[in-house]
Structure formats: C-alpha cells, structure tokens
Scaffold this motif. Structure first.
Motif, PDB file in Angstrom:
ATOM      1  N   UNK A  63       0.827  -1.213   0.000  1.00 13.98           N
ATOM      2  CA  UNK A  63       0.000   0.000   0.000  1.00 13.98           C
ATOM      3  C   UNK A  63       0.855   1.255   0.000  1.00 13.98           C
ATOM      4  N   UNK A  64       1.794   1.366   0.919  1.00 19.31           N
ATOM      5  CA  UNK A  64       2.622   2.585   0.972  1.00 19.31           C
ATOM      6  C   UNK A  64       3.506   2.693  -0.259  1.00 19.31           C
ATOM      7  N   UNK A  65       3.960   1.552  -0.782  1.00 22.98           N
ATOM      8  CA  UNK A  65       4.771   1.587  -2.001  1.00 22.98           C
ATOM      9  C   UNK A  65       3.938   2.051  -3.198  1.00 22.98           C
ATOM     10  N   UNK A  66       2.682   1.618  -3.249  1.00 20.35           N
ATOM     11  CA  UNK A  66       1.793   2.052  -4.329  1.00 20.35           C
ATOM     12  C   UNK A  66       1.581   3.562  -4.266  1.00 20.35           C
ATOM     13  N   UNK A  67       1.401   4.101  -3.063  1.00 19.91           N
ATOM     14  CA  UNK A  67       1.206   5.543  -2.917  1.00 19.91           C
ATOM     15  C   UNK A  67       2.463   6.304  -3.328  1.00 19.91           C
ATOM     16  N   UNK A  68       3.633   5.812  -2.933  1.00 22.12           N
ATOM     17  CA  UNK A  68       4.895   6.466  -3.311  1.00 22.12           C
ATOM     18  C   UNK A  68       5.096   6.396  -4.818  1.00 22.12           C
TER      19      UNK A  68
END
Length: 183
Positions: free
Chosen positions: A52-57
């Motif tokens: 999730x955080x990687x997708x946002x970044x």
C-alpha cells in the motif's frame, strides 16, 4: 449493502436499489494474517498490505514525472539583459514580447531571449520509480511460490527450505482465502 437490501449511488444520488438473497453483503475478507487488535477494522492484514505505501509512493513519483514532462513540453520564456547597462525592456503600459507561431519575435535591444526548461530531474525520478518497483518485488509474493527458483546454483535442500518458509508465511492467508470462498 446489508443482509437484505442494496443501494447503488453515484454522487450521492440513488441510481438503483433493491432486495438480494445473499444473506450477507456479497464481499469477503481473506487476511494473510490476523492481529491481536480488538478493533474490528484492524483484525487482520491482507496480502497486499506491504504494497500500500509503495503504491502511494509510486503514484506520487509517476505524477511528478508526468508534471516534469509537461513542464518541458511547454517551457516558459525569459528576457535576460546582455549587460548591466541595458535599457529597461519595456516602458510602463507597453506590451510584453508576443510569441506567435510562424512569426518573428521582436526582442528589445540589449536583451537575450531564452526558453527556461524544467530542472533535469527526469532521470532521477526514473531511478526512484525503478527503486520502488524493486521494493515492491521484494515484499510481494515470494518468487518460490511463483515457480522461480532463487538461482541456478541453489541446492535442492535450500529450495525445499525456502519453499517451506514461504508456505508457513503464506499458508494462513491461503487457508483464510479458501474459507472465505466456502461461505
């Protein structure tokens, strides 16, 4: 959705509503692992949680790259004095330099016309996107479960150990998924 009715809405306007006979809302939760939280919204972690955080970044970086490309597609123009004693480029109430495609620009004497490109950060953004994609590859489904052995020189015992570890990590999630489909 609830146990007996459904409502479809678009922009806070009811588009369709009716009854259903599912007995429960037609969705399910299949957690990769459970947590000790007493909060129902945090009772499990899904397979994609680490992404999730990687997708946002990644989304942020790709947006920056698109903005950078747009800035370079439509650069801004500037007039720079050639020397310190250049006369003012414009008197008050005079128009600025007009840029019309196919026509000659009339630049004030003593000034140089330049296009201002966006800073050259495109390569850096590309490296960051590749870095984030590499991280996503590391935290996603184990390569051994995708049928990719760790390397050509890896022993069978090492591959068996890695497969056992992968099964112990992903096994509870797969069991949870199977139970959810059995509902």
């Amino acid at each position: 959705w609830n146990e007996t009715h459904y409502v479809y809405m678009a922009d806070y306007t009811i588009v369709e509503q009716g009854d259903h006979n599912y007995g429960r809302p037609p969705y399910f939760s299949a957690f990769a692992t459970t947590t000790s939280s007493k909060n129902p919204s945090e009772d499990g972690i899904g397979f994609a949680y680490p992404l999730i955080s990687l997708q946002e970044a990644l989304n942020d970086l790709i947006t920056m790259k698109l903005n950078w490309g747009r800035l370079n597609s439509y650069p801004s123009a500037s007039l720079t004095p050639i020397s310190e004693d250049a006369l003012p480029a414009f008197q008050e109430n005079e128009p600025t330099v007009a840029i019309t495609p196919g026509e000659i620009m009339h630049i004030p004497a003593g000034y140089k016309f330049d296009w201002n490109a966006a800073p050259s950060v495109g390569a850096d953004l590309t490296q960051m996107v590749e870095f984030i994609l590499g991280l996503a590859g590391q935290v996603s489904l184990a390569p051994i479960l995708q049928g990719s052995p760790p390397g050509a020189d890896t022993s069978q015992a090492a591959i068996a150990t890695i497969a056992t570890i992968a099964k112990s990590i992903f096994g509870p999630g797969l069991d949870s998924l199977a139970r959810a489909f059995d509902d």
